[in-house]
Design an enzyme around this catalytic site. Structure first.
Site, PDB file in Angstrom:
ATOM      1  N   ASN A  79       0.799  -1.222   0.000  1.00  0.00           N
ATOM      2  CA  ASN A  79       0.000   0.000   0.000  1.00  0.00           C
ATOM      3  C   ASN A  79       0.837   1.280   0.000  1.00  0.00           C
ATOM      4  OD1 ASN A  79      -1.544  -2.149   2.017  1.00  0.00           O
ATOM      5  ND2 ASN A  79      -2.800  -1.287   0.366  1.00  0.00           N
ATOM      6  N   ILE A  87       1.120   6.980  -0.287  1.00  0.00           N
ATOM      7  CA  ILE A  87       0.421   6.030   0.582  1.00  0.00           C
ATOM      8  C   ILE A  87      -1.026   5.879   0.145  1.00  0.00           C
ATOM      9  CG2 ILE A  87      -0.297   5.566   2.960  1.00  0.00           C
ATOM     10  CD1 ILE A  87       1.970   7.696   3.708  1.00  0.00           C
ATOM     11  N   CYS A  88      -1.500   4.629   0.142  1.00  0.00           N
ATOM     12  CA  CYS A  88      -2.918   4.389  -0.124  1.00  0.00           C
ATOM     13  C   CYS A  88      -3.579   4.005   1.186  1.00  0.00           C
ATOM     14  CB  CYS A  88      -3.074   3.270  -1.149  1.00  0.00           C
ATOM     15  SG  CYS A  88      -4.795   2.834  -1.443  1.00  0.00           S
ATOM     16  N   LEU A  89      -4.233   4.974   1.797  1.00  0.00           N
ATOM     17  CA  LEU A  89      -4.909   4.712   3.080  1.00  0.00           C
ATOM     18  C   LEU A  89      -6.151   5.588   3.135  1.00  0.00           C
ATOM     19  CD1 LEU A  89      -4.725   3.255   5.849  1.00  0.00           C
ATOM     20  CD2 LEU A  89      -3.509   5.241   6.704  1.00  0.00           C
ATOM     21  N   GLN A 122      -1.300   0.245  -3.612  1.00  0.00           N
ATOM     22  CA  GLN A 122      -0.736   1.473  -4.159  1.00  0.00           C
ATOM     23  C   GLN A 122       0.348   1.065  -5.160  1.00  0.00           C
ATOM     24  OE1 GLN A 122      -1.369   4.849  -3.387  1.00  0.00           O
ATOM     25  NE2 GLN A 122       0.119   5.401  -4.969  1.00  0.00           N
TER      26      GLN A 122
END
Lengths: 194, 279
Positions: A79, A87-89, A122
């Site tokens: 991610n 960042i993929c959050l 990500q």
């Protein structure tokens, strides 16, 4: 207008128990909108023993907009982009709430290191490896931690001194180190390439 | 008909004079602005805003008696003139009438809240500044008094010790022990007394979960959480119409004043004036 009083309180609050939480936030300069956070890699993960630095940028709308966060330390994780640290959050995007703080966001990043979500990646390459060849993923992630996240924990002043001794001007050394998140090798590469 | 016509003309003339005054004010020509407002007042003495605008000019020129006079006049015309309470409060503070000044500012704050938050931030900051100064003054005073009490007590204890020691031959060790214990205890008691003026932390339950600051106008929402009204409204407008923690739908009419917390905050601030310090 950025709520400066809130940011100051957050900084104080976060650094009060940094020895326990393994999370700290520091100013990059005089400007309260530019910060960097540090999280320690969670125990029993390939990130254990590493110290990860995160670039934090607060917009004028903070806390009504999420803080912009990006890993400065290179990290191998489904991610997190292995290229640029993006960042993929969800809580850093549409799931942000002003009741959250920089500290809770960093805690979420720590939790993300413990529990990757390869189905919402990500970095597609890392995610593929995670799903298809888990042992190799663990090996690579651990190797990256050893290589990038451990050197970064050496004192910045020592690194500045080392690079200055190699013959680079100090202000350029500091700038390069800052750009690569304190990684000595990457800074050297940058300095050599001009 | 002609009388009504001329009354309307007078009103119009006064309004033009007010606008002239406002223009002079923005150019910081306060004397000329005062002249224009004065003419407007002569034509129409019953319009509070002419008085408050002139009061603001007097405030800029540090002419506090005149600020007071104009504000008092405006308040006689309409006791709910926010700006008159505000400017009067500022003038009274300048004239060291702290309690009266704060009272006027608090009245202005109350009116501002009724008027959907008009000027409340500015007014609150002035109140906080005044209250903090008041606390600081009191605290310095108390520290001085404690220090002089300490000096006097120590001196008296020492005299007593010397007298006792000269009388109690052979028990000098015991006398000295008692003397040292008394000194230690005195220090403890005085430190305890000084603690009341030591800035600490505002307890979390008196702070808003978004501003992280002490609550001023607390509102409670259905989930039971309490927030600063203005900030929660900003959240509803900018982020979305949902509870910041539970994420369940939330709309403006569900905000209820939390009087219990408001009273708790006031009680806390009464004993801990340092908490008025602005971030």
């Amino acid at each position: 207008m950025l709520d400066l009083s809130r940011v100051q309180k957050e900084l104080m609050d976060c650094n009060r128990d940094k020895d326990i939480s393994g999370i700290s936030v520091e100013l990059r300069g005089d400007d309260l909108s530019r910060l960097f956070g540090t999280i320690s890699g969670p125990i029993a993960t390939p990130y254990e023993g590493g110290t990860f630095r995160i670039d934090i940028h607060l917009t004028d709308e903070y806390p009504f907009e999420p803080p912009k966060m990006q890993f400065m330390t290179k990290v191998w994780h489904p991610n997190i982009s292995s290229q640029n640290g993006a960042i993929c959050l969800d809580i850093l995007k549409d799931q942000w709430s002003p009741a959250l703080t920089i500290k809770t966001a960093l805690l979420s990043l720590q939790a993300l290191l413990s529990a990757p979500e390869p189905d919402d990646p990500q970095d597609a390459v890392v995610a593929q490896q995670y799903l298809r060849d888990y042992p190799t993923f663990v090996g690579t992630a651990r190797y990256w931690t050893e290589t990038f996240a451990k050197r970064a924990s050496v004192g910045i002043e020592e690194k500045v001194q080392k690079l200055v001794e190699m013959g680079f001007p100090e202000d350029l050394v500091r700038k390069s180190l800052d750009k690569v998140g304190g990684d000595e090798n990457m800074a050297l590469e940058k300095l050599c390439s001009g | 008909m002609s009388y009504r016509g001329s009354a309307a003309a007078t009103k119009r003339q006064a309004e033009i004079l007010k606008q002239t005054g406002n223009l002079c004010f923005t150019k910081e020509r306060f004397g000329a602005a005062i002249d224009a407002y004065t003419e407007a007042i002569t034509l129409c003495p019953n319009v509070p805003i002419y008085w408050t605008n002139r009061a603001l000019c007097h405030l800029k020129r540090n002419d506090y008696t005149k600020v007071e006079n104009d504000c008092t006049k405006a308040l006689q015309l309409d006791s709910n003139t926010l700006k008159a309470h505000y400017l009067l409060g500022l003038a009274l503070l300048q004239r060291q009438q702290h309690s009266l000044g704060i009272k006027e500012l608090e009245k202005a704050l109350e009116l501002g809240r009724i008027a959907k938050g008009y000027m409340v931030e500015v007014i609150w900051q002035e109140i906080a500044k005044a209250k903090y100064a008041q606390w600081e003054h009191g605290a310095t005073n108390r520290t001085c008094r404690l220090q002089s009490l300490k000096d006097v007590c120590e001196k008296a204890l020492k005299e007593k010790y010397l007298r006792d020691a000269s009388e109690a031959e052979g028990f000098v060790d015991e006398t000295e022990k008692v003397h040292l214990e008394q000194l230690e205890y005195l220090k403890e008691v005085l430190n305890k007394a000084a603690e009341a003026d030591m800035p600490t932390e505002v307890p979390d339950h008196l702070c808003c979960g978004i501003t992280l600051d002490i609550l001023r106008d607390p509102v409670i929402i259905p989930s039971g959480a309490t927030y600063e009204r203005a900030v929660l409204l900003e959240h509803l407008e900018k982020v979305g119409k949902w509870d910041p923690i539970t994420r369940t739908p939330l709309s403006e009419h569900q905000l209820v004043p939390n009087f219990a917390i408001k009273e708790a905050v006031q009680a806390f601030l009464k004993d801990n004036g340092w908490a008025y310090k602005l971030g």
